[in-house]
Design a protein around this motif. Structure first.
Motif, PDB file in Angstrom:
ATOM      1  N   MET A  35       0.842  -1.173   0.000  1.00 11.08           N
ATOM      2  CA  MET A  35       0.000   0.000   0.000  1.00 11.08           C
ATOM      3  C   MET A  35       0.891   1.240   0.000  1.00 11.08           C
ATOM      4  SD  MET A  35      -2.902   1.067   2.803  1.00 11.08           S
ATOM      5  CE  MET A  35      -1.841   1.685   4.070  1.00 11.08           C
ATOM      6  N   ASN A  36       0.748   2.057  -1.012  1.00 11.59           N
ATOM      7  CA  ASN A  36       1.515   3.298  -1.117  1.00 11.59           C
ATOM      8  C   ASN A  36       0.632   4.427  -0.599  1.00 11.59           C
ATOM      9  OD1 ASN A  36       2.848   5.610  -1.885  1.00 11.59           O
ATOM     10  ND2 ASN A  36       3.670   4.685  -3.736  1.00 11.59           N
ATOM     11  N   LEU A  37       0.804   4.766   0.667  1.00 14.97           N
ATOM     12  CA  LEU A  37      -0.096   5.698   1.324  1.00 14.97           C
ATOM     13  C   LEU A  37      -0.102   7.079   0.686  1.00 14.97           C
ATOM     14  CD1 LEU A  37      -2.150   6.140   3.516  1.00 14.97           C
ATOM     15  CD2 LEU A  37      -0.294   6.582   5.114  1.00 14.97           C
ATOM     16  N   ILE A  38       1.033   7.578   0.265  1.00 17.75           N
ATOM     17  CA  ILE A  38       1.052   8.928  -0.314  1.00 17.75           C
ATOM     18  C   ILE A  38       0.218   8.980  -1.594  1.00 17.75           C
ATOM     19  CG2 ILE A  38       3.214   8.724  -1.621  1.00 17.75           C
ATOM     20  CD1 ILE A  38       2.054  11.828   0.339  1.00 17.75           C
ATOM     21  N   ASN A  39       0.260   7.929  -2.409  1.00 17.54           N
ATOM     22  CA  ASN A  39      -0.571   7.897  -3.627  1.00 17.54           C
ATOM     23  C   ASN A  39      -2.051   7.795  -3.282  1.00 17.54           C
ATOM     24  OD1 ASN A  39       1.563   8.182  -5.390  1.00 17.54           O
ATOM     25  ND2 ASN A  39       1.843   5.978  -5.633  1.00 17.54           N
ATOM     26  N   ILE A  40      -2.362   7.054  -2.233  1.00 21.83           N
ATOM     27  CA  ILE A  40      -3.749   6.956  -1.788  1.00 21.83           C
ATOM     28  C   ILE A  40      -4.234   8.327  -1.312  1.00 21.83           C
ATOM     29  CG2 ILE A  40      -5.240   5.990   0.020  1.00 21.83           C
ATOM     30  CD1 ILE A  40      -3.537   3.402  -0.230  1.00 21.83           C
ATOM     31  N   LEU A  41      -3.412   9.008  -0.536  1.00 25.17           N
ATOM     32  CA  LEU A  41      -3.797  10.329  -0.018  1.00 25.17           C
ATOM     33  C   LEU A  41      -4.039  11.332  -1.125  1.00 25.17           C
ATOM     34  CD1 LEU A  41      -1.313  10.634   2.978  1.00 25.17           C
ATOM     35  CD2 LEU A  41      -3.771  10.185   3.090  1.00 25.17           C
ATOM     36  N   LYS A  42      -3.253  11.255  -2.184  1.00 25.21           N
ATOM     37  CA  LYS A  42      -3.404  12.207  -3.293  1.00 25.21           C
ATOM     38  C   LYS A  42      -4.741  12.046  -4.004  1.00 25.21           C
ATOM     39  CE  LYS A  42       1.489  13.000  -4.115  1.00 25.21           C
ATOM     40  NZ  LYS A  42       2.615  12.844  -5.020  1.00 25.21           N
ATOM     41  N   ASN A  43      -5.414  10.904  -3.801  1.00 26.70           N
ATOM     42  CA  ASN A  43      -6.702  10.664  -4.443  1.00 26.70           C
ATOM     43  C   ASN A  43      -7.890  10.900  -3.523  1.00 26.70           C
ATOM     44  OD1 ASN A  43      -5.956   9.826  -7.159  1.00 26.70           O
ATOM     45  ND2 ASN A  43      -4.902   8.151  -6.127  1.00 26.70           N
ATOM     46  N   ILE A  44      -7.636  11.301  -2.287  1.00 29.95           N
ATOM     47  CA  ILE A  44      -8.717  11.626  -1.353  1.00 29.95           C
ATOM     48  C   ILE A  44      -8.901  13.142  -1.376  1.00 29.95           C
ATOM     49  CG2 ILE A  44      -9.525  11.529   1.027  1.00 29.95           C
ATOM     50  CD1 ILE A  44      -7.613   9.177   1.480  1.00 29.95           C
ATOM     51  N   PRO A  45     -10.108  13.606  -1.666  1.00 29.51           N
ATOM     52  CA  PRO A  45     -10.299  15.062  -1.714  1.00 29.51           C
ATOM     53  C   PRO A  45     -10.221  15.689  -0.325  1.00 29.51           C
ATOM     54  CG  PRO A  45     -12.380  13.917  -2.059  1.00 29.51           C
ATOM     55  CD  PRO A  45     -11.313  12.867  -2.004  1.00 29.51           C
ATOM     56  N   ALA A  46      -9.590  16.848  -0.261  1.00 33.85           N
ATOM     57  CA  ALA A  46      -9.535  17.620   0.978  1.00 33.85           C
ATOM     58  C   ALA A  46     -10.892  18.276   1.210  1.00 33.85           C
ATOM     59  CB  ALA A  46      -8.439  18.669   0.889  1.00 33.85           C
ATOM     60  N   LYS A  47     -11.217  18.441   2.482  1.00 33.79           N
ATOM     61  CA  LYS A  47     -12.476  19.086   2.857  1.00 33.79           C
ATOM     62  C   LYS A  47     -12.163  20.293   3.738  1.00 33.79           C
ATOM     63  CE  LYS A  47     -15.056  14.777   2.829  1.00 33.79           C
ATOM     64  NZ  LYS A  47     -15.744  13.789   3.658  1.00 33.79           N
ATOM     65  N   PRO A  48     -12.986  21.337   3.644  1.00 32.46           N
ATOM     66  CA  PRO A  48     -12.750  22.519   4.482  1.00 32.46           C
ATOM     67  C   PRO A  48     -13.209  22.302   5.922  1.00 32.46           C
ATOM     68  CG  PRO A  48     -14.665  22.855   3.105  1.00 32.46           C
ATOM     69  CD  PRO A  48     -14.081  21.528   2.710  1.00 32.46           C
ATOM     70  N   PHE A  49     -12.361  22.682   6.861  1.00 31.43           N
ATOM     71  CA  PHE A  49     -12.690  22.659   8.283  1.00 31.43           C
ATOM     72  C   PHE A  49     -12.476  24.066   8.823  1.00 31.43           C
ATOM     73  CE2 PHE A  49     -12.004  18.269   7.391  1.00 31.43           C
ATOM     74  CZ  PHE A  49     -12.737  17.558   8.332  1.00 31.43           C
ATOM     75  N   ALA A  50     -13.413  24.548   9.607  1.00 31.26           N
ATOM     76  CA  ALA A  50     -13.331  25.918  10.121  1.00 31.26           C
ATOM     77  C   ALA A  50     -12.046  26.144  10.908  1.00 31.26           C
ATOM     78  CB  ALA A  50     -14.548  26.221  10.996  1.00 31.26           C
TER      79      ALA A  50
END
Length: 76
Positions: free
Chosen positions: A1-16
């Motif tokens: 599992m290449n975590l950095i590649n997985i993270l690049k495909n998860i959209p960021a969400k806004p948090f206050a």
């Protein structure tokens, strides 16, 4: 599992409080799809990636929960 590649495909969400981040919950859920559901191991991977300057781990700023990972911001 290449975590950095997985993270690049998860959209960021806004948090206050934290701005736009990839939430730790989304990271855990996505990693489960790849067969990894040990949150402690995923935390260790994230901290290693932070040490290698691939991302910044965002911790809670709530009193008593300062060690709780909220999410990450990818830096490279």
């Amino acid at each position: 599992m290449n975590l950095i590649n997985i993270l690049k495909n998860i959209p960021a969400k806004p948090f206050a409080k934290y701005g736009s981040i990839i939430s730790f919950g989304d990271i855990i859920e996505t990693c489960k799809l790849y067969g990894q559901d040990n949150h402690g191991l995923i935390e260790a991977y994230l901290k290693n990636l932070e040490n290698e300057n691939y991302l910044k781990v965002i911790y809670s700023d709530d009193f008593g929960y300062e060690d709780l990972i909220v999410g990450v911001k990818i830096t490279s």
